[in-house]
Design an enzyme around this catalytic site. Sequence first.
Site, PDB file in Angstrom:
ATOM      1  N   CYS A  97     -10.712  -5.853  -4.629  1.00  0.00           N
ATOM      2  CA  CYS A  97     -11.097  -4.622  -3.950  1.00  0.00           C
ATOM      3  C   CYS A  97      -9.909  -3.675  -4.017  1.00  0.00           C
ATOM      4  O   CYS A  97      -8.888  -3.907  -3.367  1.00  0.00           O
ATOM      5  CB  CYS A  97     -11.491  -4.898  -2.502  1.00  0.00           C
ATOM      6  SG  CYS A  97     -11.974  -3.404  -1.589  1.00  0.00           S
TER       7      CYS A  97
ATOM      8  N   GLU B  33     -16.085  -0.526  -7.365  1.00  0.00           N
ATOM      9  CA  GLU B  33     -15.664  -1.526  -8.341  1.00  0.00           C
ATOM     10  C   GLU B  33     -16.010  -1.021  -9.731  1.00  0.00           C
ATOM     11  O   GLU B  33     -16.971  -0.278  -9.913  1.00  0.00           O
ATOM     12  CB  GLU B  33     -16.326  -2.872  -8.066  1.00  0.00           C
ATOM     13  CG  GLU B  33     -15.728  -4.022  -8.857  1.00  0.00           C
ATOM     14  CD  GLU B  33     -14.227  -4.148  -8.674  1.00  0.00           C
ATOM     15  OE1 GLU B  33     -13.496  -3.646  -9.558  1.00  0.00           O
ATOM     16  OE2 GLU B  33     -13.794  -4.721  -7.654  1.00  0.00           O
TER      17      GLU B  33
END
Length: 252
Positions: free
Chosen positions: A2, A104
């Site tokens: 992340c 992402e």
Amino acid sequence: MCGRLALTTPPDAVRSFFDYVDQPNFPPRYNIAPTQPLAIVRQTLDGTRRFHLVRWGLMPPWVKDPASFTLLINARAETASQKPSFRNAMRHHRCLVPASGFYEWRRTPEGKQPFWIRPAEGDVMGFAGLWETWSDPDGGDIDTGAILTIQSNRMMSAIHHRMPVILKREDFGTWLDVANVDRREAEKLLQPVEDEFLVATPVSNRVNKVVNDDADVQREISPEEMSVPLKKLAKPSAVEKSQEDKNQLDLF
């Protein structure tokens, strides 16, 4: 992993969801990046939850020279308690990281396509996090933090093989209670969230630049606008996974 997230949920709603006593009035952030302020929730020994801002990038107290130390934005849930950088935090400094969603990038030989990933229901969630306070030689203190990641669920695996650990609201108290819940018990909570919990939409490459901190970075784009053709977005190969494991600090 992340490496970018957003917190755009109104402050009162965040406070209600995490049940902390403070009343911060923070602005919406659409593109939070490492080294920037990161909101966390931690719990005092008497059970009171407090809101704090830390620098995103954990710095263990024993670090002598921050300039030569790796920026630790993520910690692997499977091994964090065995790593010198995270061992103490897993025992004594667990926290929650409020997020409206995260970004992402799906890697392919043709390029990298960013996705905005958010809860299918509701507009805020809590990541499992760790924090530490680092003191410089002149006596100044800085609170720092990292987000725990886990192997992706089925939904996320088509984009990336790692994802943040998302805790259920009913498990917040267990994770935060470092006084009464040891790290072995807390580790049982570190699991991939259910496949249907998140939804992902493709967004433009504007999110690649940290200066672009506005709602447009979350705008869903059409298949024609995608930087990588939709048919190319298959699950990551074993070679891609191996390369990403070697370079977890590469954001996109």
